[in-house]
Design an enzyme around this catalytic site. Structure first.
Site, PDB file in Angstrom:
ATOM      1  N   THR A  21       0.797  -1.229   0.000  1.00 23.15           N
ATOM      2  CA  THR A  21       0.000   0.000   0.000  1.00 23.15           C
ATOM      3  C   THR A  21       0.829   1.280   0.000  1.00 23.15           C
ATOM      4  OG1 THR A  21      -0.119  -0.144   2.422  1.00 23.15           O
ATOM      5  CG2 THR A  21      -1.941  -1.110   1.169  1.00 23.15           C
ATOM      6  N   GLU A  22       2.151   1.172  -0.042  1.00 24.71           N
ATOM      7  CA  GLU A  22       3.001   2.352   0.119  1.00 24.71           C
ATOM      8  C   GLU A  22       2.653   3.483  -0.846  1.00 24.71           C
ATOM      9  OE1 GLU A  22       5.421  -1.019   1.883  1.00 24.71           O
ATOM     10  OE2 GLU A  22       3.989  -0.738   0.260  1.00 24.71           O
ATOM     11  N   VAL A  23       2.462   3.173  -2.135  1.00 26.68           N
ATOM     12  CA  VAL A  23       2.209   4.246  -3.105  1.00 26.68           C
ATOM     13  C   VAL A  23       0.918   4.992  -2.803  1.00 26.68           C
ATOM     14  CG1 VAL A  23       3.560   3.219  -4.965  1.00 26.68           C
ATOM     15  CG2 VAL A  23       1.127   2.608  -4.729  1.00 26.68           C
TER      16      VAL A  23
ATOM     17  N   LEU B 238       4.452   6.892  -0.372  1.00 27.40           N
ATOM     18  CA  LEU B 238       5.744   6.268  -0.087  1.00 27.40           C
ATOM     19  C   LEU B 238       6.123   5.299  -1.202  1.00 27.40           C
ATOM     20  CD1 LEU B 238       5.122   5.463   3.695  1.00 27.40           C
ATOM     21  CD2 LEU B 238       6.489   7.352   2.777  1.00 27.40           C
TER      22      LEU B 238
END
Length: 262
Positions: free
Chosen positions: A137-139, A143
């Site tokens: 899920t970073e994007v 991130l």
């Protein structure tokens, strides 16, 4: 190092040569806080140094395997208040698993995200219930999955790697097996049996040969990997300090969509 309530965030037990290390910070969804990282590294080192231990099983308490970084700690650190000076970084944790002289099996009790997926990828084998969900899920919070990309790139097939890292979409355990992230997905009721079957295989292996077989699978040298982790940590910290990450954290804590969502 204990958590704020005084309870150790990681516990370890051994049964017939298999050391089980349990992330035990349910209130924090087993997030990789400074106390948990410190305790986890200590338990990993103790287990792999124990001559009576043949292999390690890494699991979590509660319904979540590991939620990844502790975002509240990240915010404190960016504000100049380091909550865990001297605590090992995620790269050091992943390296301890990847370079361990004994096999490490991830037994997923539930969902894994971000750094939790780094633990899964760093392990030699990973077993999860069929109803487990995953997502990079970073994007979606501004991130990039930099540090975890070091072990994750060793596991996921190229097309799956591109899809899941670029979209942040949720995918299931069956898809995770097909992508190379998991070794096996089983009915939840059969999880312990599946892990025990693997443990029995390693109990039957000669200790020296088992260590030698893991060394054959190691691939990239420890020194090269340490340099890659250092480079990815620097990249990650740059994104954590950026405006998009600040908006992503605010949206996460306020339970709203980030302003960039179309």
């Amino acid at each position: 190092m204990a958590e704020a309530d005084g309870a150790p965030p990681v516990r370890r037990g051994t049964d017939r040569g298999i050391a089980t290390i349990t992330l035990d910070s349910e209130r924090n969804r087993n997030a990789l806080s400074a106390p948990l990282r410190t305790a986890l590294l200590a338990e990993l080192r103790a287990a792999t140094a124990d001559e009576d231990v043949r292999a390690v099983v890494l699991t979590g308490a509660g319904t979540v395997f590991c939620a990844g970084a502790d975002l509240k700690e990240v915010a404190e650190r960016l504000a100049g208040r380091d909550p865990g000076p001297g605590a090992p970084g995620m790269g050091e944790i992943f390296s301890a698993i990847m370079d361990a002289p004994k096999p490490v099996v991830a037994r997923l009790n539930g969902t894994a995200r971000a750094g939790g997926l780094g633990l899964v990828a760093a392990a030699d084998m990973a077993i999860a219930p069929e109803d487990t969900e995953f997502a990079f899920t970073e994007v979606r919070i501004g991130l990039v999955p930099a540090v975890i990309s070091v072990p994750v790139r060793r596991r996921l097939h190229d097309r799956a790697l591109s899809r899941y890292l670029l979209t942040g979409e949720v995918f299931g355990a069956r898809e995770a097996v097909a992508a190379g992230l998991l070794t096996e997905a089983v009915p939840r009721a059969g999880l312990d049996e599946a892990v025990e079957r693997i443990a029995d295989g390693m109990r039957a292996a000669a200790p020296g040969a088992l260590a030698g077989a893991k060394a054959l699978l190691a691939g990239q040298g420890a020194a090269d990997r340490a340099a890659e982790f250092a480079r990815m940590t620097e990249l990650s910290e740059g994104y954590f300090a950026g405006e998009e990450a600040a908006e992503g954290r605010s949206a996460f804590f306020e339970k709203r969509r980030p302003r960039w969502v179309l």
